[in-house]
Design a protein around this motif. Structure first.
Motif, PDB file in Angstrom:
ATOM      1  N   GLN A  40     -53.770   8.219  -2.695  1.00 54.62           N
ATOM      2  CA  GLN A  40     -54.423   7.561  -4.013  1.00 54.62           C
ATOM      3  C   GLN A  40     -55.764   7.847  -4.127  1.00 54.62           C
ATOM      4  O   GLN A  40     -56.408   7.355  -5.168  1.00 54.62           O
ATOM      5  CB  GLN A  40     -54.055   6.211  -4.029  1.00 54.62           C
ATOM      6  N   ARG A  42     -59.368  10.079  -4.178  1.00 60.48           N
ATOM      7  CA  ARG A  42     -60.080  11.012  -4.445  1.00 60.48           C
ATOM      8  C   ARG A  42     -61.366  11.247  -3.413  1.00 60.48           C
ATOM      9  O   ARG A  42     -62.349  10.297  -3.057  1.00 60.48           O
ATOM     10  CB  ARG A  42     -60.667  11.206  -5.747  1.00 60.48           C
ATOM     11  N   SER A  50     -57.272  14.821  -2.744  1.00 63.88           N
ATOM     12  CA  SER A  50     -57.303  13.520  -1.991  1.00 63.88           C
ATOM     13  C   SER A  50     -57.977  13.426  -0.700  1.00 63.88           C
ATOM     14  O   SER A  50     -58.203  14.526  -0.098  1.00 63.88           O
ATOM     15  CB  SER A  50     -55.959  13.061  -1.933  1.00 63.88           C
ATOM     16  N   GLU A  89     -65.015   3.323  -9.136  1.00 67.53           N
ATOM     17  CA  GLU A  89     -63.660   3.694  -9.514  1.00 67.53           C
ATOM     18  C   GLU A  89     -63.322   4.922  -9.552  1.00 67.53           C
ATOM     19  O   GLU A  89     -62.154   5.592  -9.807  1.00 67.53           O
ATOM     20  CB  GLU A  89     -63.416   2.868 -11.172  1.00 67.53           C
ATOM     21  N   LEU A  92     -60.675   6.540  -7.236  1.00 69.85           N
ATOM     22  CA  LEU A  92     -59.161   6.545  -7.646  1.00 69.85           C
ATOM     23  C   LEU A  92     -58.606   7.458  -8.719  1.00 69.85           C
ATOM     24  O   LEU A  92     -59.255   7.887  -9.683  1.00 69.85           O
ATOM     25  CB  LEU A  92     -58.968   5.185  -8.560  1.00 69.85           C
ATOM     26  N   PHE A  93     -57.471   8.193  -8.120  1.00 71.08           N
ATOM     27  CA  PHE A  93     -57.050   9.332  -8.820  1.00 71.08           C
ATOM     28  C   PHE A  93     -56.154   8.729 -10.373  1.00 71.08           C
ATOM     29  O   PHE A  93     -56.403   9.040 -11.136  1.00 71.08           O
ATOM     30  CB  PHE A  93     -55.884   9.984  -8.237  1.00 71.08           C
ATOM     31  N   ASN A  94     -55.791   7.264  -9.971  1.00 67.41           N
ATOM     32  CA  ASN A  94     -55.265   6.656 -11.076  1.00 67.41           C
ATOM     33  C   ASN A  94     -56.122   5.615 -11.536  1.00 67.41           C
ATOM     34  O   ASN A  94     -56.098   4.273 -11.058  1.00 67.41           O
ATOM     35  CB  ASN A  94     -53.828   6.038 -10.941  1.00 67.41           C
ATOM     36  N   PRO A  95     -57.037   5.437 -12.531  1.00 66.12           N
ATOM     37  CA  PRO A  95     -57.807   4.516 -12.939  1.00 66.12           C
ATOM     38  C   PRO A  95     -57.307   3.141 -13.138  1.00 66.12           C
ATOM     39  O   PRO A  95     -56.243   3.447 -13.644  1.00 66.12           O
ATOM     40  CB  PRO A  95     -58.684   5.026 -13.872  1.00 66.12           C
ATOM     41  N   ARG A  96     -57.959   2.098 -12.902  1.00 64.19           N
ATOM     42  CA  ARG A  96     -57.104   0.857 -13.135  1.00 64.19           C
ATOM     43  C   ARG A  96     -57.297   0.689 -14.656  1.00 64.19           C
ATOM     44  O   ARG A  96     -58.308   1.049 -15.274  1.00 64.19           O
ATOM     45  CB  ARG A  96     -57.987  -0.443 -12.663  1.00 64.19           C
ATOM     46  N   TRP A 105     -57.495   4.633 -20.369  1.00 63.35           N
ATOM     47  CA  TRP A 105     -55.941   4.458 -20.715  1.00 63.35           C
ATOM     48  C   TRP A 105     -55.741   4.653 -22.159  1.00 63.35           C
ATOM     49  O   TRP A 105     -54.637   4.850 -22.506  1.00 63.35           O
ATOM     50  CB  TRP A 105     -55.684   3.147 -19.987  1.00 63.35           C
TER      51      TRP A 105
END
Length: 153
Positions: A40, A42, A50, A89, A92-96, A105
């Protein structure tokens, strides 16, 4: 000889993980958690890999830090928060979906809606323009005459 070359080609085609044997935890459950967390995150240097796949020294340090935090008893979220606190942030591969990550998003759906609205407006305008360019009375009479001539008797 062919079997040897085939085996060599298959082995080189498999994905190579950068995790070194001295990094692997003795507890298989903790190691599985560490691998999941590492996928998860980077690599700050490579940016497209990753930390689990990267050979960069910073990725090795991050993998070791993740394992140290897990051994210390941190939850997965606490480990991720620990890394995000130090690197931001971006790792993170999938940002919050909060704060500045919320923009990422919402940007995709917003652009889709904007594109759909523009396409709808363009087709409506084109339809109105073609209606306004309708046939004159003389053209309509000529068209009716041509259609009568072509109709079967």
């Amino acid at each position: 000889m062919r079997a040897f070359l085939l085996a060599l080609m298959l082995l080189t085609a498999l994905p190579a993980f950068a995790v070194q044997p001295d990094e692997v935890l003795a507890d298989p459950a903790l190691e599985a958690r560490a691998r999941e967390i590492s996928r998860q995150l980077r690599c700050p240097v490579c940016q497209g890999e990753s930390i689990d796949d990267s050979n960069a020294p910073i990725s090795r340090d991050l993998r070791l830090a993740v394992r140290e935090r897990l051994v210390a008893g941190d939850s997965d979220d606490q480990v991720i928060d620990y890394v995000v606190t130090r690197f931001g942030e971006f790792v993170l591969f999938n940002p919050r979906a909060s704060g500045s990550g919320l923009i990422l998003w919402l940007a995709g759906p917003a652009m889709l809606l904007a594109g759909g609205a523009i396409a709808f407006a363009a087709t409506r305008r084109r339809a109105r323009e073609t209606e306004a360019e309708g046939l004159s009375a003389a053209d309509q009479a000529r068209l009716a005459e041509l259609l009568r001539e072509d109709s079967p008797k």
